[in-house]
Design a protein around this motif. Sequence first.
Motif, PDB file in Angstrom:
ATOM      1  N   LEU A  61       0.856  -1.194   0.000  1.00  0.00           N
ATOM      2  CA  LEU A  61       0.000   0.000   0.000  1.00  0.00           C
ATOM      3  C   LEU A  61       0.887   1.237   0.000  1.00  0.00           C
ATOM      4  N   THR A  62       0.565   2.201  -0.846  1.00  0.00           N
ATOM      5  CA  THR A  62       1.469   3.345  -0.989  1.00  0.00           C
ATOM      6  C   THR A  62       0.738   4.673  -0.828  1.00  0.00           C
ATOM      7  N   LYS A  63       1.487   5.651  -0.325  1.00  0.00           N
ATOM      8  CA  LYS A  63       0.962   7.020  -0.231  1.00  0.00           C
ATOM      9  C   LYS A  63       0.792   7.560  -1.658  1.00  0.00           C
ATOM     10  N   PRO A  64      -0.348   8.186  -1.983  1.00  0.00           N
ATOM     11  CA  PRO A  64      -0.545   8.694  -3.351  1.00  0.00           C
ATOM     12  C   PRO A  64       0.287   9.958  -3.616  1.00  0.00           C
ATOM     13  N   ASN A  65       0.432  10.258  -4.896  1.00  0.00           N
ATOM     14  CA  ASN A  65       1.056  11.518  -5.359  1.00  0.00           C
ATOM     15  C   ASN A  65       2.477  11.719  -4.844  1.00  0.00           C
ATOM     16  N   SER A  66       3.261  10.661  -4.815  1.00  0.00           N
ATOM     17  CA  SER A  66       4.653  10.828  -4.400  1.00  0.00           C
ATOM     18  C   SER A  66       5.553  10.057  -5.361  1.00  0.00           C
ATOM     19  N   THR A  67       6.453  10.800  -6.009  1.00  0.00           N
ATOM     20  CA  THR A  67       7.321  10.171  -7.006  1.00  0.00           C
ATOM     21  C   THR A  67       8.270   9.180  -6.343  1.00  0.00           C
ATOM     22  N   SER A  68       8.838   9.586  -5.184  1.00  0.00           N
ATOM     23  CA  SER A  68       9.795   8.673  -4.540  1.00  0.00           C
ATOM     24  C   SER A  68       9.103   7.370  -4.135  1.00  0.00           C
ATOM     25  N   VAL A  69       7.842   7.476  -3.678  1.00  0.00           N
ATOM     26  CA  VAL A  69       7.116   6.269  -3.286  1.00  0.00           C
ATOM     27  C   VAL A  69       6.849   5.398  -4.516  1.00  0.00           C
ATOM     28  N   ARG A  70       6.502   6.033  -5.637  1.00  0.00           N
ATOM     29  CA  ARG A  70       6.197   5.269  -6.849  1.00  0.00           C
ATOM     30  C   ARG A  70       7.428   4.503  -7.344  1.00  0.00           C
ATOM     31  N   ILE A  71       8.574   5.159  -7.294  1.00  0.00           N
ATOM     32  CA  ILE A  71       9.812   4.518  -7.766  1.00  0.00           C
ATOM     33  C   ILE A  71      10.165   3.344  -6.840  1.00  0.00           C
ATOM     34  N   LEU A  72      10.056   3.596  -5.545  1.00  0.00           N
ATOM     35  CA  LEU A  72      10.384   2.537  -4.584  1.00  0.00           C
ATOM     36  C   LEU A  72       9.434   1.347  -4.745  1.00  0.00           C
ATOM     37  N   CYS A  73       8.156   1.656  -4.957  1.00  0.00           N
ATOM     38  CA  CYS A  73       7.156   0.583  -5.081  1.00  0.00           C
ATOM     39  C   CYS A  73       7.488  -0.320  -6.280  1.00  0.00           C
ATOM     40  N   ALA A  74       7.811   0.284  -7.436  1.00  0.00           N
ATOM     41  CA  ALA A  74       8.122  -0.509  -8.631  1.00  0.00           C
ATOM     42  C   ALA A  74       9.340  -1.399  -8.373  1.00  0.00           C
ATOM     43  N   ASP A  75      10.336  -0.829  -7.706  1.00  0.00           N
ATOM     44  CA  ASP A  75      11.557  -1.573  -7.426  1.00  0.00           C
ATOM     45  C   ASP A  75      11.279  -2.756  -6.476  1.00  0.00           C
ATOM     46  N   MET A  76      10.462  -2.485  -5.457  1.00  0.00           N
ATOM     47  CA  MET A  76      10.150  -3.520  -4.469  1.00  0.00           C
ATOM     48  C   MET A  76       9.328  -4.652  -5.096  1.00  0.00           C
ATOM     49  N   VAL A  77       8.380  -4.276  -5.960  1.00  0.00           N
ATOM     50  CA  VAL A  77       7.546  -5.284  -6.628  1.00  0.00           C
ATOM     51  C   VAL A  77       8.427  -6.218  -7.453  1.00  0.00           C
ATOM     52  N   ARG A  78       9.354  -5.638  -8.212  1.00  0.00           N
ATOM     53  CA  ARG A  78      10.257  -6.435  -9.062  1.00  0.00           C
ATOM     54  C   ARG A  78      11.094  -7.381  -8.202  1.00  0.00           C
ATOM     55  N   LEU A 116       1.773   1.121 -12.318  1.00  0.00           N
ATOM     56  CA  LEU A 116       2.818   0.144 -12.674  1.00  0.00           C
ATOM     57  C   LEU A 116       2.708  -0.244 -14.153  1.00  0.00           C
ATOM     58  N   MET A 117       1.478  -0.454 -14.606  1.00  0.00           N
ATOM     59  CA  MET A 117       1.286  -0.862 -16.004  1.00  0.00           C
ATOM     60  C   MET A 117       1.685   0.258 -16.962  1.00  0.00           C
ATOM     61  N   THR A 118       1.514   1.504 -16.507  1.00  0.00           N
ATOM     62  CA  THR A 118       1.935   2.628 -17.353  1.00  0.00           C
ATOM     63  C   THR A 118       3.456   2.621 -17.475  1.00  0.00           C
ATOM     64  N   GLU A 119       4.108   2.214 -16.396  1.00  0.00           N
ATOM     65  CA  GLU A 119       5.566   2.183 -16.421  1.00  0.00           C
ATOM     66  C   GLU A 119       6.079   1.055 -17.315  1.00  0.00           C
ATOM     67  N   SER A 120       5.475  -0.119 -17.168  1.00  0.00           N
ATOM     68  CA  SER A 120       5.904  -1.249 -18.015  1.00  0.00           C
ATOM     69  C   SER A 120       4.827  -2.333 -18.039  1.00  0.00           C
ATOM     70  N   PRO A 121       4.543  -2.884 -19.225  1.00  0.00           N
ATOM     71  CA  PRO A 121       3.545  -3.964 -19.304  1.00  0.00           C
ATOM     72  C   PRO A 121       4.025  -5.243 -18.619  1.00  0.00           C
ATOM     73  N   ASN A 122       5.328  -5.285 -18.278  1.00  0.00           N
ATOM     74  CA  ASN A 122       5.852  -6.476 -17.574  1.00  0.00           C
ATOM     75  C   ASN A 122       5.273  -6.651 -16.171  1.00  0.00           C
ATOM     76  N   PHE A 123       4.591  -5.608 -15.702  1.00  0.00           N
ATOM     77  CA  PHE A 123       3.993  -5.703 -14.358  1.00  0.00           C
ATOM     78  C   PHE A 123       2.607  -6.354 -14.384  1.00  0.00           C
ATOM     79  N   ASP A 124       2.300  -7.048 -15.488  1.00  0.00           N
ATOM     80  CA  ASP A 124       0.936  -7.614 -15.566  1.00  0.00           C
ATOM     81  C   ASP A 124       0.700  -8.746 -14.554  1.00  0.00           C
ATOM     82  N   PHE A 125       1.766  -9.263 -13.928  1.00  0.00           N
ATOM     83  CA  PHE A 125       1.588 -10.317 -12.907  1.00  0.00           C
ATOM     84  C   PHE A 125       1.024  -9.742 -11.596  1.00  0.00           C
ATOM     85  N   VAL A 126       1.115  -8.430 -11.440  1.00  0.00           N
ATOM     86  CA  VAL A 126       0.649  -7.815 -10.187  1.00  0.00           C
ATOM     87  C   VAL A 126      -0.880  -7.885 -10.134  1.00  0.00           C
ATOM     88  N   GLN A 127      -1.392  -8.314  -8.988  1.00  0.00           N
ATOM     89  CA  GLN A 127      -2.838  -8.478  -8.857  1.00  0.00           C
ATOM     90  C   GLN A 127      -3.473  -7.299  -8.120  1.00  0.00           C
TER      91      GLN A 127
END
Length: 561
Positions: free
Chosen positions: A253-270, A290-301
């Motif tokens: 679960l992530t805080k909205p509207n934060s670039t640093s959180v978005r980057i960290l989230c993508a890295d952690m998911v991978r 995540l899907m906007t960043e890369s279609p490779n995140f399609d495994f995320v539910q």
Amino acid sequence: MNKNKGDASVSCSQPENGLIDLFNSEKAVQELLQQPPVQGIDDHLIEFSEALRTVAKALRRVSEGKASAQAEAAEWKRKYELERARNLQLERKGDGICTKLQSWWTQASPDNAMGIIKLIFPCILCWEIWKEQNRRELSSGEHNGDYSAENLTNQPMMCNEARKQSERCCGKHGIFSHEVLHNGEIDSDTEMVNNKFMRKASFKLSWWCKGEKSDQHKHDIVSFERGNITTAERSSKQISLKWESHPQTVLILTKPNSTSVRILCADMVRWLREQKKMEIFVEPRVKVELMTESPNFDFVQTWKDDKETLLLHTNVDLVVTLGGDGTVLWAASLFKGPIPPVVPFSLGSLGFMTPFHSEQYRECLDSILRGPFSITLRHRLQCHVIRDAAKSEYESEEPILVLNEVTIDRGISSFLTNLECYSDSSFVTCVQGDGLILSTTSGSTAYSLAAGGSMVHPQVPGILFTPICPHSLSFRPLILPEHVTLRVQVPFNSRGHAWASFDGKDRKQLAPGDALVVSMAPCPVPTACQVDSTSDFLRSIHEGLHWNLRKTQSFEGPRDL
Ligand SMILES: NC(=O)c1ccc[n+]([C@@H]2O[C@H](COP(=O)([O-])OP(=O)(O)OC[C@H]3O[C@@H](n4cnc5c(N)ncnc54)[C@H](O)[C@@H]3O)[C@@H](O)[C@H]2O)c1
Ligand SMILES: Nc1ncnc2c1ncn2[C@@H]1O[C@H](COP(=O)(O)OP(=O)(O)OP(=O)(O)O)[C@@H](O)[C@H]1O
């Protein structure tokens, strides 16, 4: 009393059916006896009619004797059903019932109706359990491909899970074990439901004291062996969580509207996917990101609608939060019942409940996934708004759970709030001022602290009663024991409305006559500790608030001889 009996004979189902059967059998016997005698009656028939007469008499006596007890039982059951229906509707498991029963129970005495009901209660309980078992047995025969929430309860894993949750929430009574799962009303074709219940990792909790670890899995609070009363050192014990099987599913679960959180989230998911082979759930908004960043995140539910979040706890082993304290509050608010262990990473400005540093997230998660690790069980408060309380005692709105506090204040009104406060059936006080905060011990470092309340270790069980700007010199804050039910009522003669807000959100207006009923919720929020709950708490008040920071006095100067 008589009125109750009258109502019960008309409206109630099972015990009354028994009563009706009894009257019908007696009527049948009477009709038989009134038939004209057949010629050539022999001794056997006379004997038989005598026996029937005796049976008829016995039946009458039994039915008369039972009528009063059953009317009482029916009245109790009517209240029980009302409460149960309300809880079903609120998609919450037995919490409210437990609380209501507890308050009715404590008011029982030999000279009131509840006293009598107390005697009948075990019978009704047995009857409810028996009914439920029968229902389960009937429906557990074949699986017809219908994955409705009801059918899912028949799967062995699910039953175990439900039973465990029931034991946690309702203690050993366990009578509501199936209800959270029924209440979900999830679409039968939801993919999330299909693969749910088989993966959840099991774990054990153990308590340890003064740095000494022990394998104590049972936690008796009071012992009274051989007439000697002793208590376990409950508040000084640290709780440790040890996985019994590998955790496999994580919700981020992530805080909205934060670039640093978005980057960290993508890295952690991978990393969690590639290195730890975990299933990952995120909120719908995050899945889009995540899907906007890369279609490779399609495994995320993710989930489609809010209803599905009601079943998240049955599937998710671990919740990770990326944000500040507000994100931990958000995570807690998603779970209306049991909540999996939460690992809060700090990406906010303060962080009283977020002890983990995001820079070292790999090491932290690695050690959490291996376990064992210390947890803090953070209690929540469940709040019922009851409209015009005097009229409809049993009809309230959906209960709201708070991790920090519920605040009742004057909102935009410029009048002094006037709030009557009761603890169970005792009058506490009348608050005249800006308002009142009812806080958990986790929330003691938040709004309650700003209003002059004490800071309390989150593991201490209690409810803080903190006034906001009281217009009296002697109104000091209180801390009440965790078992009380508090009722804050806006009196009919109040000049204005009051406003309730829950963890700083969801404002609700309270009109004169409305009440807010607050008690400890049965499902706490288990948050992982960086070290242990006391070290983490002290670190947070030192670093977050600079608590008692002062330059040390020098040795030089006047001193005692
Ligand atoms: N005067 C005040 O201090 C005041 C006023 C309103 C709300 N609040 C608090 O804000 C909380 C909501 O937090 P939010 O993040 O959603 O709103 P928010 O973004 O307005 O942040 C409020 C601040 O309270 C801090 N906070 C939250 N929970 C805390 C806790 N348990 N211990 C110490 N600090 C805590 C947060 O870190 C944040 O800095 C409410 O539950 C209430 O306790 C405080
Ligand atoms: N996943 C989420 N969805 C919607 N709102 C959220 C979510 N996570 C957090 N929020 C809300 O966002 C607000 C800010 O969150 P949070 O407190 O975590 O960040 P912050 O304000 O930067 O941190 P701090 O309070 O430590 O300064 C809170 O009101 C919280 O309820």
